[in-house]
Design a protein around this motif. Structure first.
Motif, PDB file in Angstrom:
ATOM      1  N   ILE A 185       1.592   5.145   6.063  1.00 28.47           N
ATOM      2  CA  ILE A 185       0.473   5.256   5.113  1.00 28.47           C
ATOM      3  C   ILE A 185      -0.487   6.356   5.559  1.00 28.47           C
ATOM      4  O   ILE A 185      -0.976   7.163   4.745  1.00 28.47           O
ATOM      5  CB  ILE A 185      -0.258   3.915   4.999  1.00 28.47           C
ATOM      6  N   LEU A 226       0.820  -1.211   0.000  1.00 31.73           N
ATOM      7  CA  LEU A 226       0.000   0.000   0.000  1.00 31.73           C
ATOM      8  C   LEU A 226       0.851   1.256   0.000  1.00 31.73           C
ATOM      9  O   LEU A 226       0.475   2.272  -0.621  1.00 31.73           O
ATOM     10  CB  LEU A 226      -0.929  -0.015   1.217  1.00 31.73           C
ATOM     11  N   CYS A 227       1.992   1.179   0.673  1.00 37.65           N
ATOM     12  CA  CYS A 227       2.917   2.327   0.656  1.00 37.65           C
ATOM     13  C   CYS A 227       3.366   2.635  -0.777  1.00 37.65           C
ATOM     14  O   CYS A 227       3.431   3.797  -1.191  1.00 37.65           O
ATOM     15  CB  CYS A 227       4.128   2.040   1.531  1.00 37.65           C
ATOM     16  N   THR A 247       0.425   4.060  -2.863  1.00 35.86           N
ATOM     17  CA  THR A 247      -0.013   5.431  -2.543  1.00 35.86           C
ATOM     18  C   THR A 247       0.757   6.480  -3.327  1.00 35.86           C
ATOM     19  O   THR A 247       0.281   7.597  -3.491  1.00 35.86           O
ATOM     20  CB  THR A 247       0.163   5.708  -1.039  1.00 35.86           C
ATOM     21  N   GLN A 261       0.277   9.769   4.565  1.00 36.15           N
ATOM     22  CA  GLN A 261      -0.011  10.120   3.179  1.00 36.15           C
ATOM     23  C   GLN A 261      -1.456  10.593   2.997  1.00 36.15           C
ATOM     24  O   GLN A 261      -1.758  11.312   2.039  1.00 36.15           O
ATOM     25  CB  GLN A 261       0.232   8.900   2.280  1.00 36.15           C
TER      26      GLN A 261
END
Length: 962
Positions: free
Chosen positions: A810, A772-773, A776, A813
């Protein structure tokens, strides 16, 4: 009563024993012909196998030319031929069969439209094979009169005395044998004789065995051995077979065969020192006569062999001699077998059921002998192959399935076409051409016999030429009949056993080519691979060389490598087992050998993604295992235990390294070497780090291969057990950094990462957050990831520090775009992490808290003001933390809070020096917060004064100011 004529030439017509007093049926004997009956035999057309010769050399042991070799100095007692005609077995004076093997025009198969059965006239005229009647063409001589009853009684009485007595002299032995022969001729017409013989078969066999055993093995001075053969033949002509049936008869057959085939070479027999007591002695002539009688005896067994059961037994006894290492033994056996086939060919009258079960082996042995380094053996075998081909044609026409009428016609046509391609002499001297022709007629079982017999020929270390011929023969057969083999495992077992005995590189490559041919056939690929994998690892040099030198056509390379790969993948698909499957280790070692040999290079590049990921999964499965943790089949390591240095992990690592090098991933390999990537891969707790390192190296240095791996991993992630999925997920997540990942639908990436977040498995949660990092950073995925924020907030309570830090990363962000409810929930959670014993968690929670305050909209400030006020005192205390990074971050967040509250903090708050050094600063700070009526300040002031007296009591705090 007519009797079959004995042989191709006259039997020795001289008086057998001048001194015998027994009644003789000289005029009636089929061995003797009145001078008025002698007709000079017509010359028989013969094949040009032997450069104008047909058994001309005396040293060859064939009696066919004995009429041209008068034997001087021999008395009639020894039955030595002089100028009388020597009868050649099975060739009467009126024989009209031609053995002209020159190519001729072939007629089409003549077929009546209304008939579906093949007849003799329907068989295509194969080049070099004369058309002859299938009926028995043996000639018979007529008795001039039957023996009288008195004579028969005298013969029976004499023979009974021989059974009960002991035969000491040569005269007695010869008399006994000739009495038996004379009596046998009365069988068709005398019931007394028939009853006596059939009731005394065991006695006759015992007598013959005794006489043969008493003969010196290396001497031909006595004519007894020759007379034994003649007697056996006489009985055979009357359908009384003394060599077939019981065990004693089989032993007699072996004994008489050995008595001739095992004789020393003719050079030894004709040694100058061999002198008879009565004068000079011609051993060569005696040898010729004895060998002729032996051959005639064999031929007498097949003249009426309508079911080929006698041929089957003869070949069983001749088989070991045809493969003898001694040239003279192999030559005699070949000559004998050839003459048997010729006799059968001339008198062929087959009937069902056919009981010859060794056709494939006979074809193979005769074909090998056609390539024998000894010219005489090769020429004899070539003649034998000629007759055998004709017999095979008749046999297949008799036994073919009527439903496959067209297939038989096609086989006949193919045989015709193949024979037309070659000069007939070259054909019979070239083993691989013989294989091409016979292959069209052999069934699967006969093909198996052919292959196994030819593999035995590869053991002939004494004659390298024979080894090469056997290799050529096998390759030719396997190429043309790949789809017909059934017993491939047995064939592979024989090949494996041979590998260590073959020293010639060319022959070794031939064996490898045969294995490659079987591997290339999809029908046999798995069978061959399974057999090759059932060997100890690491493979010995012979099997390793086979894997390295596979010769496969380019279109088939991918198929073979894929099947090998699938066997390893299936091991990863299974659930948790107590022990690792041995096939997984064996396949890994096989892949390593294939990569080293680099013969399947194109397939290796094509399957690189699958190979790389499967090997990495295998590495994961083998971490910490020894060979004792592998389910090794019983008996695989019979002699010694597996070395402790050999582990499943070492095979997987070396295969992975070799794969990278063979696919030109040298930079990736160097990155792994410099960063201790292989050590990371081998570690139980750091395996995923090694996977990530390799994935990043591949993405950085070879993005094309990386993209291929990424596309493979989309379906690959759904397979296998947890270790399989975890390793695949680790590689997949790192490749999400690639721009190609933007093209993936959300269901293939974000949805899958969400599933991992919900698993009760920390490694998968970590990988999901890491993925997911990366996503993003790509705007296309942000909205889909934003829906996962509640799940990510829950991960802030995890005990795994890496998971918490990634979750905070995350959230940073998305903090500016969070809704107010999510934001306040997150701030409360973060406040609980202030003072966490994990320094990084403590620091990053304050960073996210400060970012959250900045993100609060003007209209929502009243809703979070209380949370900000509550955080002031803890932040103030942590600004004096022993960890400089935490202290600095605390002061930074205090500044953010002051701006949010529109306060101006005293300068003492930002002082880095410990408060106990300057107590006045503490008083200033306390006075400032008392003036702001900060909740809980009085309690914190009291505790602060206590701790200031002893700075060692400063500690992390987690309490709130409630």
């Amino acid at each position: 009563m007519p009797l079959p004529r004995r042989g191709r030439g006259p039997l020795l017509a001289g008086p057998r024993m001048a001194s015998t007093s027994l009644p003789r049926a000289t005029a009636h004997s089929p061995r003797h012909r009145h001078s008025s009956q002698q007709v000079p035999p017509r010359p028989e057309p013969r094949a040009d196998f032997r450069s104008g010769r047909w058994l001309q050399e005396g040293a060859r042991g064939d009696a066919r030319n004995s009429r041209q070799t008068p034997c001087a100095g021999m008395g009639s007692r020894h039955r030595i031929c002089s100028q009388e005609e020597v009868v050649m077995p099975c060739a009467s004076d009126s024989d009209s069969g031609s053995v002209d093997l020159q190519l001729g025009n072939l007629e089409d198969i003549k077929k009546q439209p209304s008939s579906l059965e093949l007849t003799d006239s329907d068989i295509t005229e194969i080049p070099g094979l004369p058309r002859e009647s299938l009926t028995d063409t043996s000639r018979h001589l007529t008795h001039q009169g039957p023996l009288g009853e008195v004579v028969v009684e005298q013969l029976i009485q004499s023979i009974q005395e021989f059974f009960n007595g002991e035969l000491k002299s040569e005269l007695e032995k010869l008399t006994a044998l000739r009495s038996l022969s004379s009596l046998s001729r009365t069988l068709p017409s005398d019931e007394t004789t028939e009853s006596f013989i059939h009731s005394h078969i065991a006695d006759i066999v015992h007598l013959l065995s005794t006489l043969v055993e008493e003969e010196p093995l290396q001497s031909l001075f006595s004519p007894v051995l020759q007379e034994v053969f003649i007697t056996i033949a006489d009985f055979s002509y009357q359908d009384v077979y003394l060599l077939f049936g019981s065990e004693d008869r089989a032993d007699l057959f072996s004994l008489v065969t050995k008595s001739v085939i095992a004789l020393p070479s003719l050079k030894t027999l004709t040694h100058p020192q061999e002198i008879m007591p009565g004068g000079s002695y011609n051993s060569e002539c005696r040898y010729r006569q004895t060998f002729q009688a032996f051959v005639e005896m064999l031929q007498s067994l097949v003249i009426k062999d309508r079911h080929l059961e006698n041929l089957d037994i003869i070949f069983k006894h001749m088989d070991p001699w045809l493969q003898s290492d001694k040239d003279h033994e192999r030559e005699r056996a070949t000559t004998s077998m050839t003459q048997v086939l010729k006799c059968l060919f001339k008198h062929l009258s087959l009937q069902l059921p056919v009981r010859f079960q060794r056709l494939g082996k006979l074809v193979a042995l005769m074909a090998l002998l056609c390539g024998d380094p000894l010219k005489e053996v090769a020429e004899e075998a070539a003649e034998g192959m000629h007759y055998l081909l004709h017999i095979t044609l008749r046999l297949k026409c008799l036994t073919y399935d009527k439903k496959n009428h067209q297939s038989l016609k096609r086989a006949m046509k193919k045989c015709q076409e193949l024979l037309e391609l070659y000069n007939i002499k070259q054909f019979y001297s070239c083993p691989f051409r013989i294989a091409q022709v016979f292959e069209v007629f052999l069934n699967s079982n006969e093909l198996y016999q052919f292959v196994m017999a030819t593999l035995d020929g590869l053991k002939n270390l004494k004659h390298p030429h024979m080894q090469r011929s056997a290799g050529e023969l096998l390759i030719a057969l396997v190429k043309t009949a790949q789809s017909l083999f059934e017993k491939v495992p047995e064939i592979m077992g024989a090949i494996s056993a041979l590998l260590s005995t073959i020293s010639q590189p060319k022959v070794h490559q031939q064996i490898t080519n045969i294995v490659s041919l079987f591997l290339s056939r999809p029908k046999y690929t798995d069978t061959v691979i399974d057999h090759l994998l059932c060997h100890p690892v690491p493979y010995d040099r012979h099997l390793a060389e086979l894997w390295r030198t596979l010769e496969v056509e380019l279109p088939k390379t991918t198929w073979i490598l894929w099947r090998l790969l699938r066997k390893l993948q299936k091991c990863h698909d299974s659930g948790t087992q107590e022990k690792m499957a041995y096939v997984a280790v064996a396949v890994t070692d096989a892949l390593y050998e294939v990569f080293v040999g680099n013969r399947l290079r194109a397939a290796t590049f094509r399957l690189f993604p699958q190979l790389l990921m499967t090997l990495l999964v295998q590495v994961h499965h083998t971490i910490g295992l020894t060979m004792s943790d592998v389910a090794i089949p019983s008996g695989l390591y019979p002699e010694q235990e597996v070395s402790s240095e050999v582990t499943p992990l070492c095979f997987a690592i070396q295969a992975t390294k070799t794969l990278l090098l063979r696919t030109f991933c040298w930079q990736e390999f160097n990155i792994m070497e410099k960063n201790k990537g292989w050590t990371l891969l081998e570690g139980k707790d750091c395996h995923l780090q090694g996977v990530s390192l390799l994935a990043n190296a591949l993405l950085e240095r070879n993005h094309l291969l990386a993209h291929k791996v990424l596309y493979l991993l989309v379906p690959f992630l759904n397979r296998g057990n947890d270790k399989h999925k975890l390793t695949s997920a680790g590689f997949f997540v790192e490749l999400l950094q690639s721009p190609v990942a933007r093209r993936f639908p959300s269901i293939y990436c974000v949805a899958r990462l969400k599933d991992w977040l919900l698993l009760e498995n920390n490694p998968f949660k970590f990988l999901a957050l890491r993925g997911l990092c990366y996503l993003t950073r790509q705007g296309e995925m942000r909205e889909d990831i934003k829906s996962l924020l509640p799940c990510i907030l829950d991960l802030l309570y995890e005990s795994d520090e890496k998971i918490v830090l990634l979750a905070i990363q995350i959230l940073l962000q998305f903090v500016r775009t969070m809704d107010f409810t999510t934001l306040t929930t997150m701030m409360r959670t973060l406040f609980s992490l202030f003072g966490d014993v994990r320094p990084d968690v403590h620091r990053f929670s304050m960073i996210l808290f400060g970012a959250s305050i900045k993100s609060v909209k003007y209209t929502d400030k009243k809703g979070v003001e209380s949370q900000v006020l509550d955080s002031l005192v803890p932040l103030l205390l942590y600004s004096q933390d022993e960890n400089d990074a935490i202290a600095a971050e605390s002061r930074q967040v205090l500044t953010i809070c002051a701006r949010f509250l529109k306060w101006k903090l005293p300068q003492a708050v930002y002082c880095k020096a410990p408060w106990f050094i300057n107590p006045s600063d503490v008083a200033t700070i306390c006075k400032f917060f008392e003036g702001k009526s900060c909740q809980g300040i009085a309690i914190w002031k009291a505790e602060l004064k206590t701790e200031l007296r002893d700075p060692r009591r400063l500690r992390y705090r987690k309490e709130t100011t409630d």
